[in-house]
Design a protein around this motif. Structure first.
Motif, short mmCIF file in Angstrom:
data_model
loop_
_atom_site.label_atom_id
_atom_site.label_comp_id
_atom_site.label_asym_id
_atom_site.label_seq_id
_atom_site.Cartn_x
_atom_site.Cartn_y
_atom_site.Cartn_z
N ASP A 124 26.75 11.16 -9.95
CA ASP A 124 27.63 11.85 -8.86
C ASP A 124 28.76 11.33 -8.57
OD1 ASP A 124 27.12 9.23 -8.78
OD2 ASP A 124 26.21 9.42 -6.72
N ASP A 125 29.25 10.82 -10.24
CA ASP A 125 30.36 9.97 -10.20
C ASP A 125 30.93 11.13 -11.22
OD1 ASP A 125 33.27 9.28 -9.93
OD2 ASP A 125 32.76 6.80 -10.31
N PRO A 126 31.30 11.85 -10.99
CA PRO A 126 31.63 13.14 -12.79
C PRO A 126 33.04 12.18 -13.50
CG PRO A 126 31.43 14.70 -11.06
CD PRO A 126 31.82 13.07 -10.12
N THR A 127 32.70 12.84 -15.06
CA THR A 127 33.93 12.06 -15.75
C THR A 127 34.50 13.62 -15.82
OG1 THR A 127 31.93 11.81 -17.47
CG2 THR A 127 34.05 12.30 -18.25
N GLY A 128 35.96 12.11 -15.88
CA GLY A 128 37.41 13.06 -15.73
C GLY A 128 37.77 14.22 -16.00
N ARG A 129 38.96 15.05 -15.96
CA ARG A 129 39.00 16.06 -17.42
C ARG A 129 40.41 16.37 -16.29
NH1 ARG A 129 34.79 18.93 -13.54
NH2 ARG A 129 33.72 17.14 -14.79
N CYS A 130 41.20 16.90 -17.83
CA CYS A 130 42.97 17.09 -17.69
C CYS A 130 42.40 18.12 -18.59
CB CYS A 130 43.44 16.02 -18.90
SG CYS A 130 45.38 16.43 -18.77
N THR A 131 42.79 19.71 -17.15
CA THR A 131 43.74 20.47 -17.89
C THR A 131 45.07 21.34 -17.82
OG1 THR A 131 42.11 21.17 -15.74
CG2 THR A 131 43.48 22.84 -16.62
N VAL A 132 45.15 21.37 -19.13
CA VAL A 132 46.66 21.38 -19.59
C VAL A 132 46.97 22.50 -19.76
CG1 VAL A 132 48.29 21.10 -22.40
CG2 VAL A 132 45.71 19.72 -20.85
N VAL A 133 47.61 23.27 -19.82
CA VAL A 133 48.42 24.95 -20.01
C VAL A 133 49.70 24.75 -20.60
CG1 VAL A 133 49.30 26.51 -18.13
CG2 VAL A 133 47.84 25.39 -16.94
N ARG A 140 53.35 21.01 -22.71
CA ARG A 140 52.21 21.07 -22.10
C ARG A 140 51.96 20.53 -20.80
NH1 ARG A 140 53.73 16.38 -21.60
NH2 ARG A 140 53.01 13.99 -22.57
N THR A 141 51.45 21.91 -19.62
CA THR A 141 51.61 21.24 -18.08
C THR A 141 50.42 20.28 -17.63
OG1 THR A 141 53.53 22.24 -17.52
CG2 THR A 141 52.21 21.57 -15.34
N MET A 142 50.51 19.14 -17.42
CA MET A 142 48.84 18.45 -16.82
C MET A 142 47.89 18.70 -15.23
SD MET A 142 49.21 15.91 -20.15
CE MET A 142 50.43 15.14 -19.69
N SER A 143 46.92 19.18 -15.07
CA SER A 143 46.67 18.96 -14.32
C SER A 143 45.29 17.67 -14.28
CB SER A 143 45.99 20.06 -13.45
OG SER A 143 47.25 20.97 -12.85
N THR A 144 45.38 16.57 -13.58
CA THR A 144 44.40 15.91 -14.14
C THR A 144 43.53 15.20 -13.27
OG1 THR A 144 46.63 15.03 -15.70
CG2 THR A 144 44.16 13.02 -15.18
N TYR A 145 42.79 15.31 -13.39
CA TYR A 145 41.29 15.00 -12.05
C TYR A 145 40.91 13.40 -13.33
CZ TYR A 145 36.87 14.82 -9.99
OH TYR A 145 35.41 14.12 -8.90
N LEU A 146 41.13 12.78 -12.38
CA LEU A 146 40.30 11.63 -13.02
C LEU A 146 38.46 10.96 -12.99
CD1 LEU A 146 43.47 9.02 -11.51
CD2 LEU A 146 43.19 9.67 -13.65
N GLY A 147 38.46 10.86 -11.92
CA GLY A 147 37.07 11.26 -11.66
C GLY A 147 36.75 9.87 -11.89
N ALA A 148 35.49 9.47 -13.02
CA ALA A 148 34.99 8.52 -13.04
C ALA A 148 36.28 7.27 -13.38
CB ALA A 148 33.46 8.58 -14.08
N SER A 149 36.95 7.79 -14.98
CA SER A 149 37.64 6.90 -14.87
C SER A 149 38.93 6.34 -14.39
CB SER A 149 38.50 7.58 -15.69
OG SER A 149 39.86 8.81 -15.22
N ALA A 150 38.87 6.39 -12.72
CA ALA A 150 39.52 5.97 -11.43
C ALA A 150 38.88 4.67 -11.45
CB ALA A 150 39.69 6.81 -10.48
N GLY A 151 37.40 4.84 -11.08
CA GLY A 151 36.61 3.54 -11.16
C GLY A 151 36.91 2.10 -12.30
N PHE A 152 37.98 2.78 -13.05
CA PHE A 152 37.57 1.17 -13.64
C PHE A 152 37.96 0.37 -13.03
CE2 PHE A 152 39.22 -1.74 -17.11
CZ PHE A 152 38.00 -1.27 -18.43
N ALA A 153 37.68 -1.18 -13.45
CA ALA A 153 37.36 -2.18 -12.29
C ALA A 153 37.79 -3.26 -13.31
CB ALA A 153 36.85 -2.51 -11.35
N PRO A 154 38.05 -5.19 -12.62
CA PRO A 154 38.35 -5.14 -14.04
C PRO A 154 36.34 -6.11 -14.07
CG PRO A 154 39.19 -6.29 -11.95
CD PRO A 154 38.64 -4.80 -11.75
N ALA A 155 35.43 -5.66 -13.66
CA ALA A 155 33.84 -6.33 -14.17
C ALA A 155 34.33 -5.21 -15.29
CB ALA A 155 33.14 -5.97 -13.23
N ASP A 156 34.91 -4.05 -15.89
CA ASP A 156 34.53 -3.24 -16.25
C ASP A 156 35.17 -3.85 -17.52
OD1 ASP A 156 32.87 -1.60 -15.48
OD2 ASP A 156 34.50 -0.85 -14.27
N VAL A 157 35.71 -4.60 -17.90
CA VAL A 157 36.51 -5.27 -19.17
C VAL A 157 35.72 -6.10 -19.91
CG1 VAL A 157 38.56 -6.72 -19.81
CG2 VAL A 157 38.85 -5.06 -17.86
#
Length: 344
Positions: A124-133, A140-157
């Motif tokens: 339910d925390d979808p993978t991010g995607r970048c739409t590149v026109v 290239r012009t990028m529209s970026t949806y960070l999705g799950a990638s934005a949840g990266f935190a110190p505990a993930d290191v």
């Protein structure tokens, strides 16, 4: 900061470079200039979008007949794949979901020999995607949806992976989420601590990203960074000047190496003692600039890990970047280790 290059002595199960960034899937769409205007986006820039906007863009791509290509990516992930393609040892940290796009990302990294070391987010925390026109001029012009990638935190290191890295590359885009920014700062502080041989490389990623985080980027550059990657616009934004020479003078002496790409004019390396000019690698036609900076960084970091001089590192970067701009997508179609055989 004393000028130096990463130690290339054997440290066991070492990684030449470990990258930390936004783990994304790139959705590439070739279209005309009118579409950029219709979308109301800044040509050549990266714009962060929310879930609703990501859904709208996905529907638009389908309306236009589907994506030309859908490839796991993200700026630093592309760089790690480039290093592996040159024959280097690369590792990666970035958060994807337990969904189909996450499956695509994980399997693709493994297939290309890049070690991935981040636990996956729930479905339910979808993978991010970048739409590149991609417009006809190759921009290239990028529209970026960070999705799950934005949840990266110190505990993930994965600190064991950090400790096995000769260089850690940090992605400027990942400065936007607060927890991710904290994680990157912790990694940088650890690598920069006295007695630690790991070098810190920082990619500024985008001039708008620099505008959002200028103060923290300058602090990172001055205190923790050995190798800085930027294009001309990003470096000028960092030092709030419209003059490239002023920006180059401002960064000189603050890092061991500043690698600054200048588009068709090539690139320069700025060290405390000199400025080294790197000519562009000629190509017959520029089709898509997506990933050019990422692959340039791959060549440079691979060369530094091997102890090559700066001119050779720059040529490796130029060869890798030149290959990727001749076709749609961020992945080389010709094996980079073969293409750069005379330099490796």
């Amino acid at each position: 900061m004393e000028s130096q290059q990463p130690d290339v002595t054997d440290i066991g199960d070492a990684r030449d470079v470990v990258g930390i960034g936004n783990a994304m899937v790139d959705v590439l769409l070739r279209t005309d200039e009118a579409m950029v205007t219709e979308l109301g986006i800044v040509k050549g820039a990266m714009t962060l979008v929310d879930t609703q906007r990501a859904v709208e863009l996905t529907a638009l791509v389908e309306l236009l007949g589907g994506a030309d290509e859908m490839t796991p990516g993200g700026s630093v992930a592309n760089t790690m794949l480039g290093i592996a393609a040159l024959g280097g040892n690369a590792g990666y940290m970035g958060r994807v979901s337990e969904d189909s796009l996450g499956d695509l990302f994980i399997s693709d990294m493994a297939a290309h020999g890049v070690e991935h070391a981040t636990a996956r987010a729930p479905a339910d925390d979808p993978t991010g995607r970048c739409t590149v026109v991609i417009t006809p001029d190759g921009e290239r012009t990028m529209s970026t949806y960070l999705g799950a990638s934005a949840g990266f935190a110190p505990a993930d290191v994965d600190w064991a992976m950090v400790d096995r890295a000769r260089t850690v590359l940090l992605e400027g885009y990942l400065w936007d989420p607060t927890a991710a920014r904290a994680a990157l700062r912790e990694v940088a502080e650890r690598c920069a601590a006295p007695g630690n041989d790991c070098h810190v490389a920082l990619s500024l990623s985008d001039s708008f990203c620099v505008e959002r985080h200028r103060r923290e980027f300058i602090d990172m550059v001055d205190r923790c960074t050995n190798v800085l990657f930027a294009n001309a616009a990003e470096l000028k934004a960092l030092y709030e000047t419209d003059d490239l020479d002023e920006a180059l003078a401002a960064v000189q002496g603050r890092v061991d190496i500043a690698s600054v790409t200048l588009s068709a004019a090539g690139a320069v390396f700025v060290t405390p003692d000199e400025i080294v000019e790197i000519p562009v690698e000629p190509v017959d036609e520029v089709v898509d600039r997506t990933g050019a900076g990422d692959l340039y960084a791959a060549g440079v970091l691979y060369g530094l890990a091997r102890g090559y001089d700066l001119e050779r590192c720059g040529r490796l970067g130029s060869v890798a970047a030149a290959e990727v701009i001749t076709h749609v997508g961020t992945r080389p179609l010709v094996p980079l280790d073969s293409l750069a055989a005379d330099l490796i």
